[in-house]
Design a protein around this motif. Structure first.
Motif, short mmCIF file in Angstrom:
data_model
loop_
_atom_site.label_atom_id
_atom_site.label_comp_id
_atom_site.label_asym_id
_atom_site.label_seq_id
_atom_site.Cartn_x
_atom_site.Cartn_y
_atom_site.Cartn_z
N VAL A 241 0.84 -1.20 0.00
CA VAL A 241 0.00 0.00 0.00
C VAL A 241 0.87 1.25 0.00
CG1 VAL A 241 -1.70 1.32 1.31
CG2 VAL A 241 -1.92 -1.15 1.14
N ALA A 242 1.95 1.23 0.76
CA ALA A 242 2.86 2.38 0.81
C ALA A 242 3.43 2.67 -0.57
CB ALA A 242 3.98 2.12 1.81
N SER A 243 3.83 1.62 -1.31
CA SER A 243 4.36 1.82 -2.66
C SER A 243 3.28 2.34 -3.60
CB SER A 243 4.93 0.49 -3.19
OG SER A 243 6.02 0.05 -2.40
N ALA A 244 2.06 1.80 -3.46
CA ALA A 244 0.96 2.26 -4.30
C ALA A 244 0.65 3.72 -4.05
CB ALA A 244 -0.27 1.39 -4.04
N TRP A 245 0.75 4.15 -2.79
CA TRP A 245 0.49 5.56 -2.46
C TRP A 245 1.50 6.48 -3.13
CZ3 TRP A 245 3.48 8.91 0.79
CH2 TRP A 245 2.85 10.13 1.11
N GLU A 246 2.78 6.05 -3.11
CA GLU A 246 3.81 6.86 -3.76
C GLU A 246 3.58 6.94 -5.26
OE1 GLU A 246 7.49 5.10 -2.65
OE2 GLU A 246 7.36 5.74 -0.54
N ARG A 247 3.18 5.81 -5.88
CA ARG A 247 2.89 5.85 -7.31
C ARG A 247 1.66 6.70 -7.61
NH1 ARG A 247 3.80 0.36 -6.76
NH2 ARG A 247 1.58 -0.08 -7.07
N PHE A 248 0.68 6.65 -6.68
CA PHE A 248 -0.54 7.44 -6.87
C PHE A 248 -0.21 8.93 -6.91
CE2 PHE A 248 -4.15 9.86 -5.27
CZ PHE A 248 -5.20 9.36 -6.02
#
Length: 661
Positions: free
Chosen positions: A19-26
């Motif tokens: 989720v943390a990686s997805a947030w950064e990509r978002f």
């Protein structure tokens, strides 16, 4: 990970790195849809997308907070919610005592109203303003359980990296909405939050159970309150059976209606769904009066509202919408009103055929088509609003709105917000999203400013600018809004003298007075009084559901002799009291107050001296005092009060209705 995992209610700790990686990509790539393996639940992604549309700053360190006085006001407005939530929050605290969590109650905007928890966890929470008065709506602090539960009106658990703002990601929280058991709209949120190491999947179930417990307690309280409200109001449903009667509780929610809503829509353009459980804007008695006034829809007239209370306090509001037709009294055949309008000329509604009135109406007809600002000048009660409405209906914008504002009936602050509107946050108690002023509401139609001479001097430049530029700027805002309205102003003052005294701006006067219209006083057209009385006789017959009264010639003669310092308004009040007081079908000269018995025409303008018994007020005031005194002496027993007054109980009901309108 399977795609269906995105919609689960409870997050998984193992997903946090993903989720943390997805947030950064978002934040970097602005993805619009979850992808296989992202590990982002749909509820979280939808919240992130709302945060991006609201331009929430992900680097925010803490939530904003309400000032102490604002927090006290919010707690007062939500007193019932706070009281009902007490036992449920206490139960949660007992269960979670050793878990290192905060237990909170918020209002519908996400402002924390109550908070329990250990001193250690409170200190950590204060770093991000997870504290009393902190505002945790999505719009200001991004994805979090309180704000997302408000946005979705559904239970939700948000863990660690699922939060939108970086400094909140060390927290885990679960929240459930509290819904009004009567109207099913959002009342608040119950939340449990802690540092992310305190995460437990059962927390969501606990807050859902607490929310349901609070709703059950609110339902019990509502039922008891509604029983008291109905008990105090049941007689009024009989008394006003021919009108549309709506009973609303202290939060403005419809408790009962007598089934005449469609007739109210037809007669007065009521455009609100008058159904049980719906909240009527402007009737929430927990709000400050200024907010109640701002929220009321245009069709709702203040004189229709009657507060209902008992010894324990306010219970609600009875809304009595008068209906011109009285189909409930079919035994009476009412003749058509002789002055009914049969043409497209709006000025025919202004009763009278005297030479001076005919000349005034002829000038008004010419003015109506010019679409210029008009200044109506005349004494109090001379019919300035009636002329203003006729100018509107005869002008170039008859299908547009007609909006009236009494500049002398409002405080300076309230008048400014009424005229120009306000932006969200412009002052304490301002509505979310702001509120349009009367200029915006009258766009494409006519704005009538009554008692313009009462407008405070420091507000006059703002009005002048709107008239010159056609631009309105709401209080607390910078955005300019174009408006196109026809302005009709009215005054009973000599504005030239006001200008000389420095109380009115000369440039504003010339802007308002493109054309002026002087309205005649009633004493200057005594030949119209008989026509006006006949019109009132038929109008009141329809109002009270009875036949018109037989009026003795001596009554007309006395009314014509009187000088009428209050003009048509005074004549209407005096005649209505005589109409309502009459025990039979006639009105004779003995029913006239000594106020009207002023001697022959040509006497001084002041009426003849009154006897001591009548010196304390006008006829309507004396009538009101007599009725109230009789009811007080009878300790609320209307039958006994009627006997004291020498009238029947049904006649007393009619008088009470007349005095309340």
């Amino acid at each position: 990970m399977p795609f269906t995992h995105y919609g689960t209610l409870v997050p998984r700790i193992s997903d946090e790195p993903v989720v943390a990686s997805a947030w950064e990509r978002f934040l970097r790539d602005h993805p619009h849809h979850p992808h296989e393996g992202d590990g982002v639940r749909r509820v979280v992604l939808a919240s992130w997308q709302r945060c991006r549309s609201e331009a929430v700053d992900p680097t925010l360190h803490s939530a904003p907070g309400a000032a102490d006085d604002r927090l006290r006001q919010l707690r007062t407005q939500n007193r019932d919610l706070c009281d009902a939530a007490g036992p449920a929050l206490e139960g949660l605290r007992d269960i979670l005592r050793e878990c290192g969590t905060l237990i909170m109650l918020s209002d519908t905007d996400g402002t924390i109203l109550q908070l329990n928890g250990s001193t250690r966890v409170r200190s950590v929470g204060e770093e991000v303003n997870l504290a009393m008065g902190g505002c945790w709506s999505e719009e200001v602090i991004g994805t979090n359980a309180i704000g997302t539960a408000i946005a979705t009106v559904a239970p939700v658990q948000i863990h660690a990296s699922e939060h939108f703002c970086w400094d909140v990601k060390r927290w885990t929280c679960a929240a459930a909405p509290i819904l009004d058991p009567f109207g099913r709209h959002l009342l608040g949120v119950v939340d449990v939050s802690g540092v992310k190491e305190s995460f437990h999947g059962h927390t969501l179930g606990l807050v859902v159970a607490a929310a349901r417990q609070i709703e059950s307690e609110l339902a019990r309280r509502d039922m008891a309150m509604h029983e008291r409200l109905l008990a105090r109001s049941i007689d009024d449903f009989v008394r006003y059976a021919s009108d549309c009667v709506v009973l609303a509780d202290f939060r403005g929610r419809v408790v009962r209606i007598n089934g005449r809503a469609q007739a109210a829509r037809d007669a007065h353009g009521v455009c609100f769904a008058l159904e049980t459980g719906n909240a009527i804007p402007g009737l929430d008695l927990t709000l400050p009066e200024v907010d109640q006034i701002h929220q009321r829809p245009g069709w709702l007239r203040p004189e229709w509202l009657h507060t209902v209370k008992d010894r324990e306090g306010l219970l609600g509001t009875m809304l009595v919408i008068p209906l011109a037709a009285r189909p409930g009294r079919t035994s009476i055949s009412l003749p058509a009103t002789p002055t009914a309008v049969t043409t497209d000329d709006a000025f025919t509604e202004i009763i009278g055929e005297s030479e001076i009135l005919a000349a005034t109406k002829a000038r008004a007809r010419r003015i109506a088509s010019l679409d210029l600002p008009v200044l109506l000048v005349g004494e109090t009660g001379a019919g300035k609003e009636l002329f203003a409405r006729a100018l509107h209906r005869s002008g170039k914008r008859p299908d547009g709105p007609f909006v009236a504002v009494n500049c002398g009936a409002l405080t300076r602050e309230l008048l400014a917000s009424e005229l120009f509107g306000y932006a969200e946050g412009a002052f304490t108690g301002a509505r979310r999203g702001g509120h349009p002023g009367k200029f915006e509401q009258a766009a494409g139609g006519t704005l009538f400013l009554d008692e313009i001479g009462e407008m405070p001097l420091d507000m006059q430049p703002h009005l002048l600018r709107v008239l010159q530029d056609g631009v309105v700027v709401r209080l607390g805002d910078t955005r300019e809004r174009q408006v196109s309205v026809r302005l009709v102003a009215a005054t009973n003052r000599d504005l030239q003298k006001e200008i000389a005294a420095g109380r009115f701006r000369e440039d504003l006067y010339h802007r308002l007075c493109a054309v002026s219209l002087q309205l005649p006083a009633l004493r200057d057209r005594p030949g119209d009084i008989e026509s006006i009385v006949d019109h009132l006789n038929h109008k009141l017959a329809r109002k009270y559901g009875c036949a018109p009264k037989q009026i003795e010639p001596s009554v007309y003669q006395t009314l014509v002799r009187y000088r009428w310092p209050g003009n048509i308004r005074e004549l209407q009040n005096v005649f209505e009291v005589m109409f309502a007081l009459g025990e039979n079908n006639g009105i004779d000269v003995s029913m006239l107050s000594s106020l009207v018995e002023s001697g022959p025409a040509g006497d001084a303008m002041a009426p003849a001296p009154m006897p001591m018994s009548a010196a304390s007020g006008r006829l309507d005031d004396l009538e009101r005092q007599a009725i109230r005194a009789a009811i007080n002496d009878a300790r609320g027993n209307l039958s006994k009060a009627a006997r004291t007054l020498g009238i029947s109980r049904s006649t007393l009901y009619v008088k009470l209705a007349a005095l309340r309108t």
